[in-house]
Design a protein around this motif. Structure first.
Motif, PDB file in Angstrom:
ATOM      1  N   ARG A  44       0.938  -1.282   0.105  1.00  0.00           N
ATOM      2  CA  ARG A  44      -0.147   0.040   0.027  1.00  0.00           C
ATOM      3  C   ARG A  44       0.945   1.364  -0.022  1.00  0.00           C
ATOM      4  NH1 ARG A  44      -2.383  -1.557   3.653  1.00  0.00           N
ATOM      5  NH2 ARG A  44      -4.464  -2.607   2.847  1.00  0.00           N
ATOM      6  N   ASP A  45       0.776   1.956  -1.053  1.00  0.00           N
ATOM      7  CA  ASP A  45       1.745   3.253  -1.232  1.00  0.00           C
ATOM      8  C   ASP A  45       0.747   4.177  -1.608  1.00  0.00           C
ATOM      9  OD1 ASP A  45       4.644   4.157  -1.134  1.00  0.00           O
ATOM     10  OD2 ASP A  45       3.769   4.902  -2.918  1.00  0.00           O
ATOM     11  N   PRO A  46       0.961   5.546  -1.046  1.00  0.00           N
ATOM     12  CA  PRO A  46      -0.035   6.716  -1.681  1.00  0.00           C
ATOM     13  C   PRO A  46       0.430   7.055  -3.004  1.00  0.00           C
ATOM     14  CG  PRO A  46       1.695   7.592  -0.120  1.00  0.00           C
ATOM     15  CD  PRO A  46       2.019   5.967  -0.246  1.00  0.00           C
TER      16      PRO A  46
ATOM     17  N   PHE B   5       0.027   5.079  -5.467  1.00  0.00           N
ATOM     18  CA  PHE B   5      -1.022   4.500  -6.391  1.00  0.00           C
ATOM     19  C   PHE B   5      -2.258   4.420  -5.699  1.00  0.00           C
ATOM     20  CE2 PHE B   5       3.421   2.822  -6.786  1.00  0.00           C
ATOM     21  CZ  PHE B   5       3.344   2.622  -8.168  1.00  0.00           C
ATOM     22  N   ARG B   6      -2.694   5.589  -4.984  1.00  0.00           N
ATOM     23  CA  ARG B   6      -3.947   5.788  -4.301  1.00  0.00           C
ATOM     24  C   ARG B   6      -4.967   6.029  -5.542  1.00  0.00           C
ATOM     25  NH1 ARG B   6      -2.930  10.123  -1.528  1.00  0.00           N
ATOM     26  NH2 ARG B   6      -2.405   8.982   0.329  1.00  0.00           N
ATOM     27  N   GLY B   7      -6.088   5.088  -5.103  1.00  0.00           N
ATOM     28  CA  GLY B   7      -7.000   5.240  -6.346  1.00  0.00           C
ATOM     29  C   GLY B   7      -7.052   4.316  -7.367  1.00  0.00           C
TER      30      GLY B   7
ATOM     31  N   ARG C 234      -3.124   9.388 -12.869  1.00  0.00           N
ATOM     32  CA  ARG C 234      -3.535   9.068 -11.487  1.00  0.00           C
ATOM     33  C   ARG C 234      -1.989   9.109 -10.711  1.00  0.00           C
ATOM     34  NH1 ARG C 234      -7.833   9.116  -8.283  1.00  0.00           N
ATOM     35  NH2 ARG C 234      -9.152   8.261  -9.816  1.00  0.00           N
TER      36      ARG C 234
ATOM     37  N   ASN D 223      -0.703  11.634  -7.955  1.00  0.00           N
ATOM     38  CA  ASN D 223      -0.506  11.391  -6.806  1.00  0.00           C
ATOM     39  C   ASN D 223       0.988  11.728  -6.187  1.00  0.00           C
ATOM     40  OD1 ASN D 223      -2.920  10.109  -6.194  1.00  0.00           O
ATOM     41  ND2 ASN D 223      -2.351   8.103  -6.832  1.00  0.00           N
TER      42      ASN D 223
ATOM     43  N   ASP E 132       1.322  15.314  -5.553  1.00  0.00           N
ATOM     44  CA  ASP E 132       0.789  15.713  -4.445  1.00  0.00           C
ATOM     45  C   ASP E 132       1.465  15.317  -3.317  1.00  0.00           C
ATOM     46  OD1 ASP E 132      -1.303  16.754  -5.366  1.00  0.00           O
ATOM     47  OD2 ASP E 132      -2.933  14.896  -5.272  1.00  0.00           O
TER      48      ASP E 132
ATOM     49  N   PRO F 206       5.962   2.161   2.577  1.00  0.00           N
ATOM     50  CA  PRO F 206       4.908   1.693   2.158  1.00  0.00           C
ATOM     51  C   PRO F 206       4.672   0.389   3.216  1.00  0.00           C
ATOM     52  CG  PRO F 206       6.665   1.715   0.536  1.00  0.00           C
ATOM     53  CD  PRO F 206       7.052   2.311   1.878  1.00  0.00           C
TER      54      PRO F 206
END
Length: 203
Positions: free
Chosen positions: A104-106, A108-110, A174, A178, A181, A199
């Motif tokens: 889980r890493d921000p 790749f959010r969405g 995307r 990300n 951001d 992560p």
């Protein structure tokens, strides 16, 4: 700067001027600016993390298998022997391919757990260097296992795929959005650097 980007190149690593990579090595040493590297740029980060710029670099064409200089970098495969820099007998992955998230890493959010993104390479990273984590690996029908690495405590990424190429615009935008951001939230260039949450590998 807010962040930096590195993309690929057509020279193999034995042909590179190592001195040209000293600035990138310094960024990795100080870890003080967000960085996204694609394809050859990602391979360069792995080589810098494992070997540095002071020692010679080789490539799979000229490598002595008993004494490899940059074993973290390999080719997918060959159909015959060719000189350094000649990729005509190399096995490639080109076009849209499936990539699978393993952490889980921000950045790749969405995105779903497996998504389509553009590939164009014959070289690959064999393993995560010390201090790096695997974030994405090969999805269905894709050969290259190391698809995206991230430095554990910084927003510094080494991605084998290309978010700057045409072909998978929604997913590319995307990931790019990300990352930008994250760079803004982290504060861009920071002389002292600061930790970022690591992560979270999927169980």
């Amino acid at each position: 700067p807010l962040c930096a980007f590195l993309s690929g190149n057509f020279k193999d690593w034995c042909q590179q001027e190592r001195a040209h990579w000293r600035g990138v090595a310094e960024v990795l040493q100080h870890r003080n600016v967000p960085l996204w590297a694609s394809c050859g740029g990602a391979q360069g980060l792995a080589i810098l993390a494992e070997t540095g710029v002071e020692q010679p670099w080789d490539c799979p064409h000229c490598r002595d298998p008993r004494h490899p200089k940059t074993p973290v970098y390999t080719h997918i495969g060959h159909t015959e022997k060719k000189p350094c820099g000649d990729y005509s007998a190399c096995v490639f992955e080109r076009g849209p391919h499936q990539v699978k998230l393993v952490a889980r890493d921000p950045a790749f959010r969405g995105l779903p757990g497996e998504f389509t993104i553009m590939e164009s390479h014959c070289g690959q990273i064999e393993w995560p260097p010390p201090g790096w984590l695997l974030v994405a690996t090969a999805g269905a029908g894709t050969s290259t296992k190391t698809q995206c690495l991230r430095m554990k405590d910084r927003f510094i990424y080494a991605a084998q795929f290309h978010i700057e190429m045409k072909g998978a615009p929604e997913n590319s935008r995307r990931i790019m959005g990300n990352f930008l951001d994250l760079a803004k939230q982290w504060g861009g260039y920071n002389p002292r650097g600061k930790r970022a949450p690591a992560p979270e590998p999927f169980q």
